[in-house]
Design a protein around this motif. Structure first.
Motif, short mmCIF file in Angstrom:
data_model
loop_
_atom_site.label_atom_id
_atom_site.label_comp_id
_atom_site.label_asym_id
_atom_site.label_seq_id
_atom_site.Cartn_x
_atom_site.Cartn_y
_atom_site.Cartn_z
N HIS A 48 57.90 -17.83 24.21
CA HIS A 48 56.48 -17.47 24.22
C HIS A 48 55.69 -18.55 23.49
N GLU B 137 53.72 -17.99 20.27
CA GLU B 137 54.55 -17.64 19.12
C GLU B 137 55.15 -18.91 18.51
N THR C 158 50.33 -7.93 30.71
CA THR C 158 51.70 -8.42 30.86
C THR C 158 51.75 -9.93 30.63
N LEU D 11 51.61 -10.61 26.99
CA LEU D 11 52.90 -10.38 26.35
C LEU D 11 53.84 -11.57 26.59
N HIS D 12 53.80 -12.12 27.81
CA HIS D 12 54.60 -13.31 28.09
C HIS D 12 54.23 -14.44 27.14
N THR E 49 56.63 -9.99 21.79
CA THR E 49 56.42 -8.59 21.37
C THR E 49 55.58 -8.47 20.10
N ASN E 50 55.30 -9.61 19.46
CA ASN E 50 54.39 -9.58 18.33
C ASN E 50 53.03 -9.03 18.70
N LEU E 51 52.77 -9.07 20.01
CA LEU E 51 51.52 -8.54 20.54
C LEU E 51 51.18 -7.17 19.96
N PHE E 52 52.20 -6.32 19.88
CA PHE E 52 51.93 -4.94 19.46
C PHE E 52 51.51 -4.88 17.99
N MET E 53 52.09 -5.77 17.18
CA MET E 53 51.74 -5.76 15.78
C MET E 53 50.35 -6.39 15.58
N MET F 180 47.96 -6.04 17.45
CA MET F 180 46.91 -5.09 17.83
C MET F 180 46.32 -4.47 16.58
N MET G 264 53.59 -3.86 31.63
CA MET G 264 53.69 -3.67 30.19
C MET G 264 52.65 -2.71 29.63
N TYR H 252 62.45 -2.04 16.78
CA TYR H 252 61.46 -3.04 17.17
C TYR H 252 61.96 -4.44 16.84
N LEU H 253 61.42 -5.42 17.56
CA LEU H 253 61.76 -6.82 17.33
C LEU H 253 61.58 -7.15 15.84
N PHE I 252 63.98 -8.67 24.47
CA PHE I 252 62.92 -9.28 25.27
C PHE I 252 62.63 -10.70 24.81
N LYS J 40 52.84 -0.39 11.22
CA LYS J 40 51.88 -1.19 11.98
C LYS J 40 52.13 -1.12 13.49
N VAL J 41 53.38 -0.93 13.86
CA VAL J 41 53.73 -0.97 15.28
C VAL J 41 53.65 0.42 15.91
N PHE K 33 50.92 1.81 18.18
CA PHE K 33 50.58 1.04 19.37
C PHE K 33 51.68 1.06 20.42
#
Lengths: 539, 299
Positions: free
Chosen positions: A93, A96, A142, A145-146, A150-154, A156, A195, B12-13, B42, B134-135, B138
């Protein structure tokens, strides 16, 4: 109505003559022409060949051109891992790894595999004017995210503004991709955003809705149609998705179709899905597939519904499993048959048919839904009815309407799977096809001949010469042997000189000749009383 | 053939799944077994795969980074078929992706070719003490992985305060009252903990039952708010706001503010890269709308 018209009308919730069928052929196209997914997804020539093969086999109303959500990501610097039987996967990614978002550029129409995809759309448009073409783009979430992982979620939570900036950029990519594909001739842009199934409706509305809405508005401004594809457990977002102004929402087996229908139709959005990909299309039997297809068709209904697999078809999906879907879609009787069979599902016990068709007469069974309500069934019954008298009583025919449980048992016992079917002496002879008179006559005659041959082969016997050793007895024996020799048979000849035997055989004067005929009726089985009765009548 | 036990590791990652995996592989009770590993994270190929210490076991990597659950499913089934036919191990350990739904992985085992060939011995979820909260609001899978777990390991406990750890424990218990919980660092757990975990067969609906323990809110209002009013709101909701982070345009100057489990921090913008006004909140044990209205009334 052409396939394309059918799909476009269904997309707009307008009336159609039947439910359209759109198999999403991505890497599955490679397996149809014995190529690997990686070679296929990188070759214009192979993709055109694979798609043409799919169109020939599956008679679809629409097809997806390319099903690979890594095209944009690849251009934007994600590393890909290629696989033989899957689309490639993203393995790094860039955001990242320190690449700045501001340094990323919206791809041009010639970057990476975008040009290749555009060329395939153009070629397919030229070859198949009557089939609806879906151009697939990676949905902005999606793609985000690519790019970031997955840091995307954190992020947010940590930096929502950054996620909005990222979504802005990914939306610009989606807008450009939609425009490229519409110009190339795609009828429908599918915004594929699997996603989004990972987030809840509040975050969807915050981070996805404004961007997705912009993409669908742009598609409409180009006089094209847009479908919002999602897969996975995304039920919570269907309502929010339908508010993003797509023309259609397509889901996979993880969401109940009737739920999607309820939400979408109220808002004038059509919907599609959701044949089970792995358990049924890939691993199931043809019967499993038919049942699943019927279930989807019955749930989806005639308004605003497109039958499709939930997602990209697995590479190794057996073509037969997709061809039976086509059959179910096109043939209303096939659908009714499967529905009827499902209703009578409890009749699992099969009849022993090993002795069936060994009677004197030839039996023609016509298995129908009901010749009074199903036109092909009626024609088939009539064709048999018309030829039976030609055989002057040797041929007996019966209709088995599978709406009756015993007929259904009979059908399954004979391994009949399609309606209508003609069986001659228990052997499937004509399936879903009304035989021309001559062909049917010939088939029955062939069976009569076979039976005759069998009967002759099965018959054995002996010749008994009864006498007490006199000269005339020897003369009789000589004549019998001469006769057998001239006929070329090897029937055993036996001299009976025991006088008590004479009486048993009803003989009072010698020399006498008794001919005994034996016929094998069964071997290694226990014939039923009814069957034995039939044999005895023969004597 | 006896069914083969599976230990499933979710989380989680960055929650420490690979560290736990390596730790498990070093335990004498596990080391001596004939093991097959399935790794599926992933988009971190060459990271997780390479991080697993080498040893005498068969290692399979799924179609990594695939976003379609269906591609994962097809690969997963194929890999397990392969394992039953060729490797015939005594134990399978699966490291799942952080976005995988545990229920899906369990469903995959029910296809005809795999039915009765495997059973889940233990489904262990790793919760990263530093980032879990934090995760969780979401990422749906982060929550359902905890809900479905048979045993939960709160990892990286050395990186958080006592208060934080208590909140996390309480949160995990709310989501999953049944599963035993172990608190550790570096994934160090005893074989006993793994051995004592009993798999619970859950049905698909149980995931819906736990209450919404946690929620998030985000605000992008550029207008100034009174510093005092903001602090008094924090005080009122001090038991509810677990995390708050962002930039608030106070009357005098915009400031970077952060709340971490009751600990309040504020910084001048000179010290931060992010310069845009807006903040996010993660809270619990209160009504979402109520808190939202209370915060919005600050403007």
């Amino acid at each position: 109505m052409t396939g394309k018209e059918r799909v476009l009308k269904a997309m707009r919730c307008e009336k159609v003559d039947r439910i359209p069928w759109v198999p999403f052929v991505g890497c599955h196209g490679a397996s149809l022409i014995n190529e690997t997914a990686s070679d296929y997804l990188q070759s214009e020539e192979l993709m055109i060949k694979g798609l043409n093969e799919a169109i020939k086999l599956y008679q679809p109303d629409g097809v997806s051109v390319m099903f690979d959500l890594q095209i944009e990501a690849e251009v934007l610097g994600c590393n890909l891992i290629w696989a033989d039987q899957n689309p490639p996967a993203v393995s790094s990614h860039p955001l990242e790894l320190g690449v700045e978002l501001s340094s990323l550029q919206v791809p041009s129409a010639t970057d990476g595999r975008i040009g290749l995809t555009i060329d395939v759309i153009k070629a397919m448009r030229e070859l198949h004017r009557d089939i609806a073409l879906y151009g697939l783009i990676t949905g902005p979430f999606t793609l985000a995210l690519h790019l970031v992982g997955t840091n995307l979620f954190m992020k947010m939570f940590d930096d929502p503004n950054y996620i909005h900036d990222l979504m802005r950029f990914c939306t610009d990519v989606s807008l450009a991709m939609s425009n490229y594909f519409i110009e190339a001739g795609a009828d429908i842009i599918a915004v594929v955003d699997p996603m989004t199934s990972q987030i809840g409706p509040d975050d969807f509305k915050n981070f996805v809705s404004p961007y997705a809405t912009e993409i669908f508005e742009n598609i409409h401004s180009k006089k094209s149609l847009g479908s919002f594809f999602v897969c996975g457990h995304a039920q919570q977002n269907i309502e929010a998705m339908s508010d993003c102004k797509p023309d259609n929402i397509s889901v996979d087996e993880n969401i109940a179709l009737d739920y999607v229908q309820d939400v979408c139709l109220k808002k004038g959005v059509s919907f599609g899905g959701n044949l089970q990909l792995t358990a049924t299309l890939l691993l199931g039997s043809e019967e499993d597939v038919q049942r699943n297809a019927i279930h989807c068709l019955d749930t989806g209904g005639e308004q605003g519904f497109i039958l499709a697999p939930g997602c990209d078809l697995p590479f190794a999906t057996p073509p037969n499993n997709l061809q039976v879907v086509t059959k179910v879609v096109i043939d209303p009787y096939q659908r009714e048959v499967i529905r009827t069979m499902e209703l009578n599902d409890e009749t699992k016990e099969l009849l022993d048919m090993s002795e069936y068709g060994l009677m004197e007469k030839v039996i023609v069974d016509v298995i129908t839904l009901d010749s009074e309500s199903c036109a092909p069934c009626q024609y088939m019954v009539e064709s048999v009815k018309a030829v039976a008298p030609e055989f002057e009583g040797i041929v007996e025919w019966r209709e088995h309407k599978i709406k009756k449980a015993e007929s259904l048992t009979f059908m399954t016992s004979l391994m009949v799977r399609n309606i209508p079917t003609i069986c001659i002496d228990g052997k499937i002879s004509f399936v879903s096809r009304i035989p021309p008179r001559d062909e049917l006559l010939k088939a029955i005659q062939k069976r009569i001949n076979e039976k005759l041959k069998l009967r002759i082969q099965k018959k054995t016997g002996s010749v008994f010469i009864l006498g007490s050793g006199c000269e005339s007895c020897d003369k009789v024996k000589e004549n019998v042997e001469k006769a057998l020799q001239e006929l070329g048979t090897d029937i055993p000849v036996e001299i009976v000189s025991d006088e008590s035997k004479f009486h048993e055989l009803g003989i009072s004067k010698t020399p006498a000749v008794v001919v005994e005929k034996r016929e094998v009726k069964s071997m290694g089985t226990i014939p039923s009383v009814d069957v034995i009765k039939e044999w005895v009548k023969d004597i | 053939m006896n069914p083969i036990p599976i230990i499933l590791i979710t989380g989680y990652l960055g929650s420490g799944k690979t560290t736990l995996l390596n730790h498990l592989l070093s335990l004498p009770e596990i080391k001596t077994k004939n093991i097959a590993l399935i790794i599926n994270e992933f988009g971190t190929l060459g990271v997780d795969g390479a991080l697993v210490e080498s040893g005498d076991f068969a290692k399979f990597e799924l179609n990594k980074g695939s976003l379609f659950c269906i591609c994962i499913k097809t690969d997963f089934i194929k890999t397990l078929e392969n394992i039953t036919n060729e490797v015939r191990p005594e134990l399978v350990i699966i490291e799942a992706t952080g976005v995988a739904e545990t229920s899906d992985l369990q469903d995959f085992l029910t296809v005809p070719t795999l039915l009765n060939r495997f059973f889940i011995q233990a489904n262990i979820c790793l919760a990263d003490a530093k980032n879990l909260i934090k995760v969780l609001p979401f990422l749906k899978a982060a929550k359902s992985q905890i809900v479905w777990a048979d045993g939960i390991i709160i990892n990286k406990s050395d990186l958080v305060s006592k208060k934080e750890l208590e909140d996390i424990q309480q949160l995990v218990k709310t989501l999953n009252p049944e599963a035993p919980v172990e608190i550790t660092s570096y994934g160090k757990i005893s074989h006993e903990f793994v051995n004592n975990i009993r798999h619970r067969q859950l049905s698909g609906t149980s995931i819906e039952s736990p209450p919404e323990a946690l929620f998030s809110l985000s605000f992008q209002n550029l207008n100034p708010i009174e510093h005092e009013k903001f602090l008094s709101l924090l005080n009122i909701y001090k038991e509810n706001i677990l995390r708050l982070k962002g930039i608030i345009n106070f009357e005098n100057e915009p400031l970077f503010v952060e709340v971490i489990h009751g600990k309040y921090l504020e910084k001048s913008l000179k010290e931060t890269k992010n310069l845009r006004v807006g903040f996010s909140v993660i809270a619990w044990k209160t009504d979402k709308e109520k808190l939202k209205n209370a915060i919005e009334s600050l403007w």
